[in-house]
Design a protein around this motif. Sequence first.
Motif, PDB file in Angstrom:
ATOM      1  N   SER A  68       6.306   9.505  39.979  1.00  0.00           N
ATOM      2  CA  SER A  68       5.348  10.865  39.884  1.00  0.00           C
ATOM      3  C   SER A  68       5.191  11.387  38.755  1.00  0.00           C
ATOM      4  O   SER A  68       4.035  11.783  38.179  1.00  0.00           O
ATOM      5  CB  SER A  68       6.256  11.870  40.928  1.00  0.00           C
ATOM      6  OG  SER A  68       6.368  11.495  42.253  1.00  0.00           O
ATOM      7  N   GLN A  69       6.262  11.018  37.649  1.00  0.00           N
ATOM      8  CA  GLN A  69       6.219  11.823  36.352  1.00  0.00           C
ATOM      9  C   GLN A  69       4.957  10.635  35.660  1.00  0.00           C
ATOM     10  O   GLN A  69       4.344  11.472  35.010  1.00  0.00           O
ATOM     11  CB  GLN A  69       7.519  11.487  35.577  1.00  0.00           C
ATOM     12  CG  GLN A  69       8.557  12.373  35.991  1.00  0.00           C
ATOM     13  CD  GLN A  69       9.887  12.198  35.768  1.00  0.00           C
ATOM     14  OE1 GLN A  69      10.175  11.025  35.653  1.00  0.00           O
ATOM     15  NE2 GLN A  69      10.571  13.228  35.584  1.00  0.00           N
ATOM     16  N   VAL A  70       4.996   9.478  35.976  1.00  0.00           N
ATOM     17  CA  VAL A  70       3.929   8.705  35.276  1.00  0.00           C
ATOM     18  C   VAL A  70       2.512   9.141  35.727  1.00  0.00           C
ATOM     19  O   VAL A  70       1.649   9.320  34.916  1.00  0.00           O
ATOM     20  CB  VAL A  70       3.924   7.336  35.557  1.00  0.00           C
ATOM     21  CG1 VAL A  70       2.806   6.347  35.093  1.00  0.00           C
ATOM     22  CG2 VAL A  70       5.459   6.824  34.686  1.00  0.00           C
ATOM     23  N   GLY A  71       2.357   9.688  36.939  1.00  0.00           N
ATOM     24  CA  GLY A  71       1.184   9.952  37.502  1.00  0.00           C
ATOM     25  C   GLY A  71       0.807  11.495  36.975  1.00  0.00           C
ATOM     26  O   GLY A  71      -0.385  11.772  36.546  1.00  0.00           O
ATOM     27  N   ILE A  72       1.836  12.455  36.701  1.00  0.00           N
ATOM     28  CA  ILE A  72       1.617  13.669  36.268  1.00  0.00           C
ATOM     29  C   ILE A  72       1.181  13.334  34.555  1.00  0.00           C
ATOM     30  O   ILE A  72       0.003  13.966  34.178  1.00  0.00           O
ATOM     31  CB  ILE A  72       2.872  14.410  36.118  1.00  0.00           C
ATOM     32  CG1 ILE A  72       3.144  14.967  37.383  1.00  0.00           C
ATOM     33  CG2 ILE A  72       2.923  15.597  35.088  1.00  0.00           C
ATOM     34  CD1 ILE A  72       4.607  15.354  37.700  1.00  0.00           C
ATOM     35  N   ALA A  82      -4.269  21.173  34.074  1.00  0.00           N
ATOM     36  CA  ALA A  82      -5.231  21.169  35.578  1.00  0.00           C
ATOM     37  C   ALA A  82      -5.064  19.751  36.133  1.00  0.00           C
ATOM     38  O   ALA A  82      -4.858  19.255  37.262  1.00  0.00           O
ATOM     39  CB  ALA A  82      -6.527  21.521  35.299  1.00  0.00           C
ATOM     40  N   GLY A  83      -5.413  18.721  34.948  1.00  0.00           N
ATOM     41  CA  GLY A  83      -5.198  17.306  35.592  1.00  0.00           C
ATOM     42  C   GLY A  83      -3.767  16.720  35.929  1.00  0.00           C
ATOM     43  O   GLY A  83      -3.670  16.099  36.780  1.00  0.00           O
ATOM     44  N   ALA A  84      -2.760  17.272  35.143  1.00  0.00           N
ATOM     45  CA  ALA A  84      -1.516  16.981  35.605  1.00  0.00           C
ATOM     46  C   ALA A  84      -0.985  17.687  37.069  1.00  0.00           C
ATOM     47  O   ALA A  84      -0.690  16.702  37.970  1.00  0.00           O
ATOM     48  CB  ALA A  84      -0.517  17.697  34.570  1.00  0.00           C
ATOM     49  N   LEU A  85      -1.569  18.516  37.204  1.00  0.00           N
ATOM     50  CA  LEU A  85      -1.330  19.290  38.632  1.00  0.00           C
ATOM     51  C   LEU A  85      -2.242  18.573  39.647  1.00  0.00           C
ATOM     52  O   LEU A  85      -1.564  18.375  40.662  1.00  0.00           O
ATOM     53  CB  LEU A  85      -1.835  20.731  38.693  1.00  0.00           C
ATOM     54  CG  LEU A  85      -1.135  21.719  39.568  1.00  0.00           C
ATOM     55  CD1 LEU A  85       0.316  21.729  39.405  1.00  0.00           C
ATOM     56  CD2 LEU A  85      -1.536  23.266  39.417  1.00  0.00           C
ATOM     57  N   ALA A  86      -3.424  18.099  39.405  1.00  0.00           N
ATOM     58  CA  ALA A  86      -4.311  17.467  40.455  1.00  0.00           C
ATOM     59  C   ALA A  86      -3.948  16.121  40.590  1.00  0.00           C
ATOM     60  O   ALA A  86      -3.796  15.791  41.874  1.00  0.00           O
ATOM     61  CB  ALA A  86      -5.832  17.414  39.628  1.00  0.00           C
ATOM     62  N   ALA A  87      -3.240  15.395  39.589  1.00  0.00           N
ATOM     63  CA  ALA A  87      -2.557  14.229  39.741  1.00  0.00           C
ATOM     64  C   ALA A  87      -1.407  14.039  40.749  1.00  0.00           C
ATOM     65  O   ALA A  87      -1.322  13.472  41.847  1.00  0.00           O
ATOM     66  CB  ALA A  87      -2.425  13.462  38.543  1.00  0.00           C
ATOM     67  N   TRP A  88      -0.541  15.303  40.502  1.00  0.00           N
ATOM     68  CA  TRP A  88       0.552  15.436  41.405  1.00  0.00           C
ATOM     69  C   TRP A  88       0.268  15.963  42.792  1.00  0.00           C
ATOM     70  O   TRP A  88       0.823  15.144  43.558  1.00  0.00           O
ATOM     71  CB  TRP A  88       1.433  16.425  40.668  1.00  0.00           C
ATOM     72  CG  TRP A  88       2.527  16.842  41.746  1.00  0.00           C
ATOM     73  CD1 TRP A  88       3.944  16.291  41.768  1.00  0.00           C
ATOM     74  CD2 TRP A  88       2.695  17.865  42.317  1.00  0.00           C
ATOM     75  NE1 TRP A  88       4.832  16.686  42.579  1.00  0.00           N
ATOM     76  CE2 TRP A  88       3.798  17.861  43.045  1.00  0.00           C
ATOM     77  CE3 TRP A  88       1.761  19.063  42.751  1.00  0.00           C
ATOM     78  CZ2 TRP A  88       4.599  18.745  44.015  1.00  0.00           C
ATOM     79  CZ3 TRP A  88       2.319  19.725  43.548  1.00  0.00           C
ATOM     80  CH2 TRP A  88       3.411  19.759  44.368  1.00  0.00           C
ATOM     81  N   ALA A  89      -0.746  16.755  42.787  1.00  0.00           N
ATOM     82  CA  ALA A  89      -1.035  17.272  44.174  1.00  0.00           C
ATOM     83  C   ALA A  89      -1.891  16.214  45.207  1.00  0.00           C
ATOM     84  O   ALA A  89      -1.219  15.743  46.115  1.00  0.00           O
ATOM     85  CB  ALA A  89      -1.970  18.390  44.019  1.00  0.00           C
TER      86      ALA A  89
END
Length: 401
Positions: A68-72, A82-89
């Motif tokens: 998940s951290q790599v995704g964030i 916004a991208g970090a939040l979008a990737a996590w969501a």
Amino acid sequence: MATHHDHSNSAWSVFLIFLRLGLTSFGGPIAHLGYFHTEFVTRRQWLTDRSYADLVALCQFLPGPASSQVGIALGMSRAGYAGALAAWAGFTLPSAVALILFALGISHYGDAISAGALHGLKVVAVAVVAQALWGMARNLCTDVPRVTLMGIAACVSLLLPGAWGQVAVMAIAGFVGLLLFNARQSDGHDPLPITISRRAGAICLSLFLALLVGLPLLTELYPNQTMVMVDAFYRVGSLVFGGGHVVLPLLQAEVVPSGWVSNEAFLAGYGAAQAIPGPLFTFAAFLGASMNLSPSGWVGGLICLLAIFAPSFLLIIGVLPFWEQLRRSVRTQAALAGVNAAVVGLLLAALYQPVWTSAILQPQDLALALVALIALMFWKLPPWLVVVASGVAGWLLSAVV
């Protein structure tokens, strides 16, 4: 490749890419890193192999769910916060919603997924991890010392499983890298396309520590069920090293003895969490929804989900700006060359245990994994298609045999 670059800089497109991964990434954190590698290094070329390996190494060192951290971080590299939040969501919500629905008593859907189909999904994880391993080994284990380091790391990780073993292997590999690889050999590094100011990083790290120390104090001063839940799940999210499976004993210790969730419900949810794609940390949503306290249900599920993932956000944003600076130093690069070889070794060990051992039980499993691997590597089929086909194939094989 140009088409990908034109449209993928908005948070919405980042969300959609990760939503697809969140719906199809079976097989736990190591497999997720394989899916990410295929999607973002090979297909979309958002970053290079070396950048990706460095990022994985950083996230393995930090507590919390590495995939998940790599995704964030990947989301942040494309579209900022916004991208970090979008990737996590995108990556997290499919499994979180599924687990909350399961917790709310829709258990009759649990039997609708046949055991054969689930097994097919485990088998395809073998192919995904093998493909990622091949790609990373080719790029990161380029000479005899690095291949040797990879082999030793794999052996140690198999003989000493568990989170601390992994952290120790990477620390020692970094030290060996410092001694073995001199600056001249250093291949330079490929910067992560992420700009976070050091001030933002420092604020996030301070906030991380303040919450870790402050939440237990607050729950003492203002005993309130929501606060108690947030404190418990935030603490677990802050202290888990080595990925998803370590989180389960810690969560059990928090919620079962205190009577928040019955042991039967805990185990049923654990089974369901294994059966769905996406990160294992979404198990927190199941527990929050199953609480004997209020809030439970959707509200409880979302509170616990946010509490367990909050440390990951704060740590990633907090550490990245300093990490970028560290990576520029010649000595750090020598150490990282060692760490990256060890990361490939850990991936190799994980390919055997738990990925291979839980999936390849009969000759037809190996046959299916082989077809999936060829489909991914040589026919270049998209991973989600191979995942779905393997689920269907597993179901058909179980019906025939």
